[in-house]
Design a protein around this motif. Sequence first.
Motif, PDB file in Angstrom:
ATOM      1  N   GLY A 214       0.550  -1.166   0.083  1.00  0.00           N
ATOM      2  CA  GLY A 214      -0.201  -0.037  -0.411  1.00  0.00           C
ATOM      3  C   GLY A 214       0.593   0.767  -0.358  1.00  0.00           C
ATOM      4  N   ALA A 215       1.483   1.307   1.134  1.00  0.00           N
ATOM      5  CA  ALA A 215       2.649   2.599   1.143  1.00  0.00           C
ATOM      6  C   ALA A 215       3.721   2.314  -0.425  1.00  0.00           C
ATOM      7  N   GLY A 216       4.300   1.128  -0.816  1.00  0.00           N
ATOM      8  CA  GLY A 216       4.718   1.336  -2.240  1.00  0.00           C
ATOM      9  C   GLY A 216       3.792   1.754  -3.699  1.00  0.00           C
ATOM     10  N   GLY A 217       2.745   1.617  -3.058  1.00  0.00           N
ATOM     11  CA  GLY A 217       2.116   1.796  -4.484  1.00  0.00           C
ATOM     12  C   GLY A 217       1.692   3.465  -4.539  1.00  0.00           C
ATOM     13  N   LEU A 218       1.350   4.292  -2.992  1.00  0.00           N
ATOM     14  CA  LEU A 218       0.967   5.273  -3.053  1.00  0.00           C
ATOM     15  C   LEU A 218       2.064   6.548  -3.328  1.00  0.00           C
ATOM     16  N   LEU A 219       3.711   5.798  -3.065  1.00  0.00           N
ATOM     17  CA  LEU A 219       4.277   6.200  -3.546  1.00  0.00           C
ATOM     18  C   LEU A 219       4.993   6.384  -4.867  1.00  0.00           C
ATOM     19  N   PHE A 220       5.099   4.988  -5.452  1.00  0.00           N
ATOM     20  CA  PHE A 220       4.869   5.012  -6.413  1.00  0.00           C
ATOM     21  C   PHE A 220       4.697   5.810  -7.550  1.00  0.00           C
ATOM     22  N   ARG A 221       2.932   6.156  -8.019  1.00  0.00           N
ATOM     23  CA  ARG A 221       2.362   6.345  -8.106  1.00  0.00           C
ATOM     24  C   ARG A 221       2.341   8.329  -8.385  1.00  0.00           C
TER      25      ARG A 221
END
Length: 203
Positions: free
Chosen positions: A142-149
């Motif tokens: 979840g954190a990675g998906g938010l930061l990636f986009r």
Amino acid sequence: MNDFFRTLSVQRWDDHRYYHHSRINQALHLLSAISFVVAYALLFVDPVAAALLAWLVAMTSRQAGHFFFEPKGYDHVNRATHEHKEDIKVGYNLRRKVVLMALWAAAPLLLWFDRSLFGLMTPSAGFEGFARQVGMVWLWLGAGGLLFRTVHLFFIADVRTGLVWMTKVLTDPFHDILLYWRAPLHLLRGELIDPMGRVDQRA
């Protein structure tokens, strides 16, 4: 700051008018929003439990609304095709969501076959240990998906667009409760599609 909040308002408005015509989708977003708010509170007590709640209830109900109930034909209210809306989507469109949800579904399978996740985690015993490992991976996802986009938007748009989108995503649960709390009442009256009268007026 005025430009920041103006851009936030535009992103929220576009998200509503383009992607939330279905009253079922709106009702599922209400369930999702309430679940996310509870998950936010759990973050301070038990982050793994927060991730399990967020993904198993909040995210699944939210994405089910988009995938299964939101109309995907020509949008007469906004005079736009589904393909056009997918192309201009600031955050995760349906194609990106498929990738994200595939990673979500793959996490338990990977852990089932390798409890150390290729040496990244300390294996735990029993079902509860397995569930908590899954929750931890989902928290990272979840954190990675938010930061990636967010960072992706820095490059394909600009820094402000990325930061505004991240702010929108993090505050969406509170905004969705205010926006869609009446959706179950509309469903009880038999209204399956929001007439979007406010959109017509603004257009």
